[in-house]
Design an enzyme around this catalytic site. Structure first.
Site, PDB file in Angstrom:
ATOM      1  N   HIS A  26     -90.506 122.168  85.468  1.00  0.00           N
ATOM      2  CA  HIS A  26     -90.179 120.925  85.055  1.00  0.00           C
ATOM      3  C   HIS A  26     -88.729 120.717  85.668  1.00  0.00           C
ATOM      4  O   HIS A  26     -87.990 121.745  85.552  1.00  0.00           O
ATOM      5  CB  HIS A  26     -90.421 120.548  83.675  1.00  0.00           C
ATOM      6  CG  HIS A  26     -89.501 121.274  82.694  1.00  0.00           C
ATOM      7  ND1 HIS A  26     -89.662 122.520  82.288  1.00  0.00           N
ATOM      8  CD2 HIS A  26     -88.251 120.797  82.117  1.00  0.00           C
ATOM      9  CE1 HIS A  26     -88.823 123.020  81.296  1.00  0.00           C
ATOM     10  NE2 HIS A  26     -87.954 121.875  81.381  1.00  0.00           N
TER      11      HIS A  26
ATOM     12  N   SER B 196     -84.700 119.862  85.208  1.00  0.00           N
ATOM     13  CA  SER B 196     -83.646 119.901  84.571  1.00  0.00           C
ATOM     14  C   SER B 196     -82.123 120.397  85.006  1.00  0.00           C
ATOM     15  O   SER B 196     -82.157 119.896  86.285  1.00  0.00           O
ATOM     16  CB  SER B 196     -83.933 121.045  83.263  1.00  0.00           C
ATOM     17  OG  SER B 196     -82.979 121.014  82.024  1.00  0.00           O
TER      18      SER B 196
END
Length: 511
Positions: free
Chosen positions: A227, A229
Site C-alpha cells: 500500500h 505511504s
C-alpha cells in the site's frame, strides 16, 4: 481601671498575635530554601547572586522536529487535490503548505503505468493487472524536500536517501507496485528502509521496513509496496563497524561580471543522490547561483568529526572578506542529510596609484581543502574554482509551459505492445527500446509502460519509427508506417514540424 491588669494584658496580646506571625514567616523561609523549586513554580525568584537555571533541553542524542501551525480542512483538501491532479507526464516543483515538493501524477488503468520524477532517480511502477479491469486510479509520486519530514535519527544513524511519498496514502492494488530511488551508503547491507504509515501532512511515525540490506542494491532502493505511504533509507552500521556514506561537494556562484567588486562562493555538502543536487540547484535559483564544474565525491564517516573547509589560495588581486579562512560544518548536519553549505566572500583589492590591477583581477582562482576534523592526514579533498569575466555563462532557458504529451492511437499502441512484450533472447524487445529512451537503469518495465513514457516525452510517430528501424525491429516499424500511410499528416501524434513527407521515401527504402 487597674494599671497592673492593663500591663498584663499588653504582653499577652503580643504573645497571642506575634507567635503565629513569626511561625508563618519561618515556615515560608524554610519552604523557600528547602523545598524543590518546581513546587513554587513561577513565583520563585532567585536572589541576585544566584545564576538562573537554563531551560530544560532534550537529550543531545536526538533532534526535535519543528512545530507547524495546524492547517484548515479546506487547505488540506486543496493540498491533496493539487498533488493528485494529473500532470500530463511532467514533473512539477512547487511549495505547498510550507513544504517544497517535487511530484508527478497520472491516471492508471488495468494496463498499469509508470511515474518518473525527472533528474531525481525516483520512479514508481504500477504493473499490469494492479488495477481492476474497467477502473481508473489516480496515483502520485512525491519527492519531499521538507527536512522536518525525515525520521528522528540518533547520532549513530545517517540519512542516505530522499523522503519519498506515494499517493494517495493507504491506496492498495491487486498486485504489488515497485518504488525505486537512490541511496548513498557505501555498504548497501548497512542501509535500512523505513516507512511512515501516515499521510504527508500528519505527524510522521517512522518504523523499519524489513532487515538492513533487504531492499538495497549498490546505489538503489527497490521496495515492493502493498500500500502507499512514505519511505526513506537510513544508514545503520552494526556495532563495531564504521558507517560511511558518499557525499558530493558542489560549488555554486554567480557569473563574474566586469567591474564586479565582490564575489560569493558557496560549497554544498550533499548526499550523493541526484535529488540532493537538484535541491541545491533549486535553492540557488533565487540568488542567481549556478553549479560551477562537476561535483566531487567525498568519503564521509560517522566518526562524529565535523567537516572543515579551509581556504588555501586566492589569486592575486583578490582578498577574503571573511574574518576566518577556515569554516566548520557540524557533523550531524551532514550525517542527517540537512544539505548544509558554507560560503566565502571575496573582493577585488584596491589598486595603488602606480599599479594597474585590472589585468590581474579579471579572473579569480580559489583553492580550498576539505576534510573531517582530525582526519586531515587520512582523507582530504582539494576543491579548485576558477572564473573569468570573458567566460560566457549560458543563460538558463526561459520558463514556458511544456506542451501536452502526444498519445499513440489505442489500436497502434496495442499492436506495438503485443510485438514488444515477448522477451527476445537477444534483448531486442521493450528492453532495447527502454535503453534508447535513456531508461536502461530501470529494470522490469513492461512494454506498455515504456510506450507511455515515450508518449510523455512528447515523442512523435516518426521518431518512434526511426527508433524501431535503428533497433532492427522492422515489424514494429512496418506497423507504424502502415498507420501513417492511412492517417492525415496533420495529426499531432503523427509528425513533428511536418517532416514526415520529406522522409517518407527514405523510410520506404529502409524497409
Amino acid at each position: 481601671m487597674c494599671p497592673p491588669e492593663s500591663a498584663l494584658q499588653s504582653p499577652q496580646f503580643l504573645l497571642l498575635v506575634g507567635i503565629p506571625v513569626v511561625s508563618t514567616l519561618l515556615l515560608v523561609q524554610c519552604l523557600r530554601w528547602h523545598c524543590p523549586r518546581w513546587l513554587l513554580g513561577p513565583c520563585w525568584k532567585p536572589d541576585s547572586h544566584e545564576e538562573p537555571e537554563p531551560p530544560s533541553s532534550p537529550p543531545p542524542e536526538f533532534e526535535v522536529p519543528g512545530h507547524c501551525v495546524p492547517a484548515t480542512l479546506p487547505e488540506i483538501a486543496a493540498f491533496y487535490q493539487e498533488l493528485h491532479t494529473p500532470t500530463q507526464g511532467h514533473t512539477v516543483t512547487r511549495q505547498l503548505m510550507n513544504k517544497l515538493l517535487v511530484f508527478s501524477a497520472r491516471e492508471v488503468d488495468h494496463r498499469g503505468g509508470c511515474l518518473l520524477l525527472q533528474d531525481t532517480g525516483i520512479s514508481l511502477l504500477i504493473p499490469p493487472g494492479a488495477v481492476a479491469l474497467g477502473r481508473q486510479e489516480r496515483v502520485s509520486l512525491i519527492l519531499v524536500w521538507d527536512l522536518s519530514d525525515a525520521p528522528l535519527l540518533s547520532r549513530t544513524q545517517g540519512l542516505v536517501s530522499p523522503v519519498v511519498a506515494c499517493g494517495p496514502h493507504g491506496a492498495s492494488f491487486l498486485k504489488p507496485c515497485t518504488l525505486t530511488f537512490k541511496h548513498c551508503a557505501q555498504q548497501p547491507g548497512h542501509a535500512r528502509t523505513y516507512s511512515s504509515n501516515t499521510s504527508l501532512l500528519d505527524a510522521k511515525a517512522w518504523r523499519p521496513l524489513g532487515q538492513p540490506g533487504a531492499h538495497t542494491s549498490l546505489d538503489e532502493c527497490r521496495i515492493q509496496l502493498s500500500h502507499f505511504s512514505l519511505y526513506t533509507c537510513v544508514l545503520e552500521a552494526p556495532v563495531g563497524q564504521a558507517a560511511r556514506k558518499w557525499l558530493q561537494l558542489a560549488i555554486f556562484c554567480s557569473p563574474l561580471a566586469p567591474g564586479q567588486t565582490h564575489l560569493q562562493l558557496r560549497v554544498y555538502f550533499l548526499n550523493n543522490t541526484p535529488c540532493a543536487l537538484q535541491w541545491a540547484v533549486t535553492n540557488e535559483q533565487p540568488h542567481g547561483g549556478r553549479l560551477r564544474g562537476p561535483c566531487q565525491l567525498f568519503d564521509f564517516t560517522g566518526a562524529r568529526g565535523d567537516q572543515c573547509l579551509k581556504l588555501k589560495y586566492i589569486s592575486e588581486g583578490w582578498e577574503n572578506v571573511d574574518d576566518s579562512s577556515c569554516q566548520l560544518v557540524p557533523h550531524l548536519h551532514i550525517w542527517h542529510g540537512k544539505c548544509p553549505f558554507r560560503s566565502f566572500c571575496f573582493r577585488r583589492k584596491a589598486a595603488n596609484e602606480n599599479e594597474d590591477c585590472s589585468a590581474l583581477t579579471n579572473e579569480i582562482i580559489v583553492t580550498m581543502h576539505t576534510f573531517q576534523d582530525g582526519l586531515e592526514t587520512k582523507y582530504m579533498e582539494i576543491l579548485r574554482f576558477q572564473a573569468s569575466e570573458e567566460e560566457s555563462w549560458a543563460a538558463p532557458p526561459p520558463v514556458s509551459q511544456p506542451p501536452s504529451c502526444n498519445r499513440l492511437p489505442p489500436e497502434l499502441f496495442e499492436q506495438l505492445r503485443m510485438l514488444l512484450e515477448p522477451h527476445s533472447i537477444t534483448g531486442n524487445d521493450w528492453r532495447r527500446l527502454a535503453s534508447h529512451l535513456g531508461l536502461c537503469a530501470m529494470k522490469i518495465r513492461p512494454a506498455a509502460a515504456i510506450l507511455e513514457l515515450f508518449e510523455e516525452q512528447n515523442g512523435s510517430l516518426l521518431e518512434l519509427h526511426c527508433l524501431m528501424t535503428s533497433m532492427e525491429r522492422l515489424d514494429c516499424a512496418s506497423v507504424i508506417q502502415s498507420y501513417l500511410s492511412t492517417t492525415p499528416h496533420s495529426s499531432p501524434a503523427v509528425v513533428h514540424n511536418h517532416v514526415w513527407e520529406n522522409q517518407h521515401l527514405e523510410l520506404d527504402e529502409k524497409l
